[in-house]
Scaffold this motif. Structure first.
Motif, PDB file in Angstrom:
ATOM      1  N   ILE A  23       0.847  -1.202   0.000  1.00 44.17           N
ATOM      2  CA  ILE A  23       0.000   0.000   0.000  1.00 44.17           C
ATOM      3  C   ILE A  23       0.876   1.243   0.000  1.00 44.17           C
ATOM      4  O   ILE A  23       0.676   2.168  -0.791  1.00 44.17           O
ATOM      5  CB  ILE A  23      -0.954   0.009   1.217  1.00 44.17           C
ATOM      6  CG1 ILE A  23      -2.045  -1.055   1.062  1.00 44.17           C
ATOM      7  CG2 ILE A  23      -1.577   1.394   1.414  1.00 44.17           C
ATOM      8  CD1 ILE A  23      -2.890  -1.277   2.304  1.00 44.17           C
ATOM      9  N   LEU A  24       1.857   1.267   0.869  1.00 39.23           N
ATOM     10  CA  LEU A  24       2.690   2.462   1.024  1.00 39.23           C
ATOM     11  C   LEU A  24       3.632   2.683  -0.159  1.00 39.23           C
ATOM     12  O   LEU A  24       4.109   3.797  -0.371  1.00 39.23           O
ATOM     13  CB  LEU A  24       3.452   2.396   2.343  1.00 39.23           C
ATOM     14  CG  LEU A  24       2.528   2.368   3.570  1.00 39.23           C
ATOM     15  CD1 LEU A  24       3.321   2.158   4.849  1.00 39.23           C
ATOM     16  CD2 LEU A  24       1.670   3.618   3.670  1.00 39.23           C
ATOM     17  N   ARG A  25       3.889   1.646  -0.945  1.00 34.66           N
ATOM     18  CA  ARG A  25       4.670   1.796  -2.177  1.00 34.66           C
ATOM     19  C   ARG A  25       3.784   2.107  -3.380  1.00 34.66           C
ATOM     20  O   ARG A  25       4.279   2.311  -4.480  1.00 34.66           O
ATOM     21  CB  ARG A  25       5.464   0.512  -2.468  1.00 34.66           C
ATOM     22  CG  ARG A  25       6.650   0.283  -1.561  1.00 34.66           C
ATOM     23  CD  ARG A  25       7.579  -0.814  -2.081  1.00 34.66           C
ATOM     24  NE  ARG A  25       6.902  -2.064  -2.349  1.00 34.66           N
ATOM     25  CZ  ARG A  25       6.919  -3.138  -1.544  1.00 34.66           C
ATOM     26  NH1 ARG A  25       7.596  -3.092  -0.407  1.00 34.66           N
ATOM     27  NH2 ARG A  25       6.276  -4.245  -1.869  1.00 34.66           N
ATOM     28  N   GLY A  26       2.468   2.089  -3.187  1.00 32.65           N
ATOM     29  CA  GLY A  26       1.535   2.358  -4.271  1.00 32.65           C
ATOM     30  C   GLY A  26       1.248   1.160  -5.157  1.00 32.65           C
ATOM     31  O   GLY A  26       0.610   1.292  -6.198  1.00 32.65           O
ATOM     32  N   GLU A  27       1.671  -0.033  -4.750  1.00 35.05           N
ATOM     33  CA  GLU A  27       1.441  -1.250  -5.529  1.00 35.05           C
ATOM     34  C   GLU A  27       0.071  -1.857  -5.254  1.00 35.05           C
ATOM     35  O   GLU A  27      -0.408  -2.680  -6.029  1.00 35.05           O
ATOM     36  CB  GLU A  27       2.511  -2.298  -5.202  1.00 35.05           C
ATOM     37  CG  GLU A  27       3.914  -1.867  -5.553  1.00 35.05           C
ATOM     38  CD  GLU A  27       4.968  -2.810  -4.980  1.00 35.05           C
ATOM     39  OE1 GLU A  27       4.637  -3.934  -4.555  1.00 35.05           O
ATOM     40  OE2 GLU A  27       6.135  -2.397  -4.950  1.00 35.05           O
ATOM     41  N   LYS A  28      -0.514  -1.482  -4.157  1.00 30.98           N
ATOM     42  CA  LYS A  28      -1.823  -1.991  -3.743  1.00 30.98           C
ATOM     43  C   LYS A  28      -2.704  -0.778  -3.453  1.00 30.98           C
ATOM     44  O   LYS A  28      -2.489  -0.078  -2.462  1.00 30.98           O
ATOM     45  CB  LYS A  28      -1.663  -2.867  -2.491  1.00 30.98           C
ATOM     46  CG  LYS A  28      -2.954  -3.414  -1.909  1.00 30.98           C
ATOM     47  CD  LYS A  28      -2.625  -4.310  -0.724  1.00 30.98           C
ATOM     48  CE  LYS A  28      -3.829  -4.780   0.033  1.00 30.98           C
ATOM     49  NZ  LYS A  28      -4.813  -5.500  -0.735  1.00 30.98           N
ATOM     50  N   THR A  29      -3.667  -0.515  -4.317  1.00 30.29           N
ATOM     51  CA  THR A  29      -4.524   0.656  -4.130  1.00 30.29           C
ATOM     52  C   THR A  29      -5.952   0.278  -3.769  1.00 30.29           C
ATOM     53  O   THR A  29      -6.791   1.151  -3.563  1.00 30.29           O
ATOM     54  CB  THR A  29      -4.531   1.551  -5.387  1.00 30.29           C
ATOM     55  OG1 THR A  29      -4.942   0.764  -6.512  1.00 30.29           O
ATOM     56  CG2 THR A  29      -3.147   2.138  -5.635  1.00 30.29           C
ATOM     57  N   ILE A  30      -6.209  -1.030  -3.682  1.00 34.72           N
ATOM     58  CA  ILE A  30      -7.516  -1.503  -3.220  1.00 34.72           C
ATOM     59  C   ILE A  30      -7.286  -2.478  -2.073  1.00 34.72           C
ATOM     60  O   ILE A  30      -6.600  -3.486  -2.218  1.00 34.72           O
ATOM     61  CB  ILE A  30      -8.321  -2.180  -4.344  1.00 34.72           C
ATOM     62  CG1 ILE A  30      -8.658  -1.156  -5.432  1.00 34.72           C
ATOM     63  CG2 ILE A  30      -9.591  -2.816  -3.775  1.00 34.72           C
ATOM     64  CD1 ILE A  30      -9.444  -1.716  -6.602  1.00 34.72           C
ATOM     65  N   GLU A  31      -7.852  -2.150  -0.928  1.00 35.12           N
ATOM     66  CA  GLU A  31      -7.766  -3.004   0.248  1.00 35.12           C
ATOM     67  C   GLU A  31      -9.005  -3.896   0.262  1.00 35.12           C
ATOM     68  O   GLU A  31     -10.141  -3.410   0.223  1.00 35.12           O
ATOM     69  CB  GLU A  31      -7.693  -2.154   1.517  1.00 35.12           C
ATOM     70  CG  GLU A  31      -7.693  -2.931   2.803  1.00 35.12           C
ATOM     71  CD  GLU A  31      -6.564  -3.955   2.933  1.00 35.12           C
ATOM     72  OE1 GLU A  31      -6.751  -4.925   3.679  1.00 35.12           O
ATOM     73  OE2 GLU A  31      -5.495  -3.803   2.298  1.00 35.12           O
ATOM     74  N   ASP A  69     -18.853  -6.145  -5.592  1.00 32.57           N
ATOM     75  CA  ASP A  69     -19.146  -6.903  -6.805  1.00 32.57           C
ATOM     76  C   ASP A  69     -19.010  -8.390  -6.486  1.00 32.57           C
ATOM     77  O   ASP A  69     -18.505  -8.749  -5.418  1.00 32.57           O
ATOM     78  CB  ASP A  69     -18.163  -6.516  -7.917  1.00 32.57           C
ATOM     79  CG  ASP A  69     -18.755  -6.699  -9.315  1.00 32.57           C
ATOM     80  OD1 ASP A  69     -19.736  -7.461  -9.465  1.00 32.57           O
ATOM     81  OD2 ASP A  69     -18.227  -6.075 -10.255  1.00 32.57           O
ATOM     82  N   ASN A  70     -19.464  -9.229  -7.401  1.00 31.86           N
ATOM     83  CA  ASN A  70     -19.222 -10.649  -7.180  1.00 31.86           C
ATOM     84  C   ASN A  70     -17.732 -10.885  -7.404  1.00 31.86           C
ATOM     85  O   ASN A  70     -17.074 -10.117  -8.119  1.00 31.86           O
ATOM     86  CB  ASN A  70     -20.125 -11.519  -8.061  1.00 31.86           C
ATOM     87  CG  ASN A  70     -19.740 -11.472  -9.526  1.00 31.86           C
ATOM     88  OD1 ASN A  70     -18.644 -11.885  -9.902  1.00 31.86           O
ATOM     89  ND2 ASN A  70     -20.631 -10.943 -10.346  1.00 31.86           N
ATOM     90  N   PRO A  71     -17.160 -11.888  -6.764  1.00 39.50           N
ATOM     91  CA  PRO A  71     -15.701 -12.088  -6.833  1.00 39.50           C
ATOM     92  C   PRO A  71     -15.126 -12.186  -8.247  1.00 39.50           C
ATOM     93  O   PRO A  71     -14.054 -11.644  -8.514  1.00 39.50           O
ATOM     94  CB  PRO A  71     -15.473 -13.373  -6.035  1.00 39.50           C
ATOM     95  CG  PRO A  71     -16.581 -13.369  -5.033  1.00 39.50           C
ATOM     96  CD  PRO A  71     -17.765 -12.819  -5.786  1.00 39.50           C
ATOM     97  N   VAL A  72     -15.816 -12.840  -9.167  1.00 42.43           N
ATOM     98  CA  VAL A  72     -15.287 -12.986 -10.536  1.00 42.43           C
ATOM     99  C   VAL A  72     -15.174 -11.622 -11.205  1.00 42.43           C
ATOM    100  O   VAL A  72     -14.123 -11.267 -11.759  1.00 42.43           O
ATOM    101  CB  VAL A  72     -16.165 -13.952 -11.378  1.00 42.43           C
ATOM    102  CG1 VAL A  72     -15.725 -13.962 -12.832  1.00 42.43           C
ATOM    103  CG2 VAL A  72     -16.108 -15.363 -10.785  1.00 42.43           C
ATOM    104  N   ASN A  77     -12.114  -6.814 -13.012  1.00 44.49           N
ATOM    105  CA  ASN A  77     -12.083  -5.350 -13.121  1.00 44.49           C
ATOM    106  C   ASN A  77     -11.015  -4.673 -12.275  1.00 44.49           C
ATOM    107  O   ASN A  77     -10.580  -3.576 -12.596  1.00 44.49           O
ATOM    108  CB  ASN A  77     -13.455  -4.765 -12.752  1.00 44.49           C
ATOM    109  CG  ASN A  77     -14.520  -5.161 -13.744  1.00 44.49           C
ATOM    110  OD1 ASN A  77     -14.265  -5.263 -14.943  1.00 44.49           O
ATOM    111  ND2 ASN A  77     -15.715  -5.421 -13.250  1.00 44.49           N
ATOM    112  N   HIS A  78     -10.628  -5.301 -11.169  1.00 44.23           N
ATOM    113  CA  HIS A  78      -9.759  -4.615 -10.214  1.00 44.23           C
ATOM    114  C   HIS A  78      -8.583  -5.450  -9.706  1.00 44.23           C
ATOM    115  O   HIS A  78      -7.813  -4.979  -8.863  1.00 44.23           O
ATOM    116  CB  HIS A  78     -10.572  -4.171  -8.987  1.00 44.23           C
ATOM    117  CG  HIS A  78     -11.787  -3.388  -9.316  1.00 44.23           C
ATOM    118  ND1 HIS A  78     -11.740  -2.094  -9.759  1.00 44.23           N
ATOM    119  CD2 HIS A  78     -13.102  -3.732  -9.279  1.00 44.23           C
ATOM    120  CE1 HIS A  78     -12.975  -1.663  -9.981  1.00 44.23           C
ATOM    121  NE2 HIS A  78     -13.809  -2.637  -9.702  1.00 44.23           N
TER     122      HIS A  78
END
Length: 163
Positions: A23-31, A69-72, A77-78
């Motif tokens: 997250i802090l490196r910007g590689e993960k923007t969705i928790e 959303d549903n997992p698939v 999408n994300h």
């Protein structure tokens, strides 16, 4: 979401060290979460607490949006923004009909000035590390300690005097 209840709440999330670093490196923007937080909305703040063995507050950010959303569909999408592999994602949501994600923005990394658990309890008198997430009321926070750290990492503080 009901914006009337959120201005006084700050979302506190517990994140494993490997994901906090992403997250802090910007590689993960969705928790990723199995349920959506209900007492916050877009533009509200999130405090990032890193779980054991670290046990420190490492960052703060804002909510850009909350995704359901549903997992698939969620993965299609994300997936690239989640910081996990497709197999990790599928394993996490294997029994869930819905996947939830908190899209993060304006991430502020203060891991160099991190707040240890014992100091968190001074800044947040009722602080308990959450299992997944919890809410902190702004009036329960001693903003002095947090402001000192935030002022070290950026020119303008995230919190204004009014809270």
């Amino acid at each position: 979401m009901n914006k009337k209840i959120s201005p006084e709440n700050i979302l506190l999330i517990s994140v494993k060290p490997e994901f906090a670093e992403k997250i802090l490196r910007g590689e993960k923007t969705i928790e990723l979460r199995k349920s959506a937080p209900k007492k916050v909305d877009i533009e509200d703040y999130i405090l990032i607490y890193v779980t054991s063995p670290v046990k420190e507050l490492w960052g703060i950010c804002k909510i850009n949006k909350i995704i359901k959303d549903n997992p698939v569909n969620f993965w299609n999408n994300h997936g690239s923004k989640t910081g996990v592999s497709e197999s990790q994602f599928k394993s996490y949501y294997k029994t869930n009909k819905n996947a939830f994600g908190i899209e993060l923005k304006e991430i502020r990394n203060f891991s160099k000035f991190s707040i240890e658990l014992k100091h968190l309890k001074k800044a947040f008198p009722t602080f308990m590390p959450p299992q997944t997430y919890s809410y902190v009321k702004r009036n329960q926070i001693n903003f002095g300690i947090l402001k000192q750290i935030l002022n070290k990492i950026e020119d303008k503080p995230i919190f204004n005097k009014g809270g």
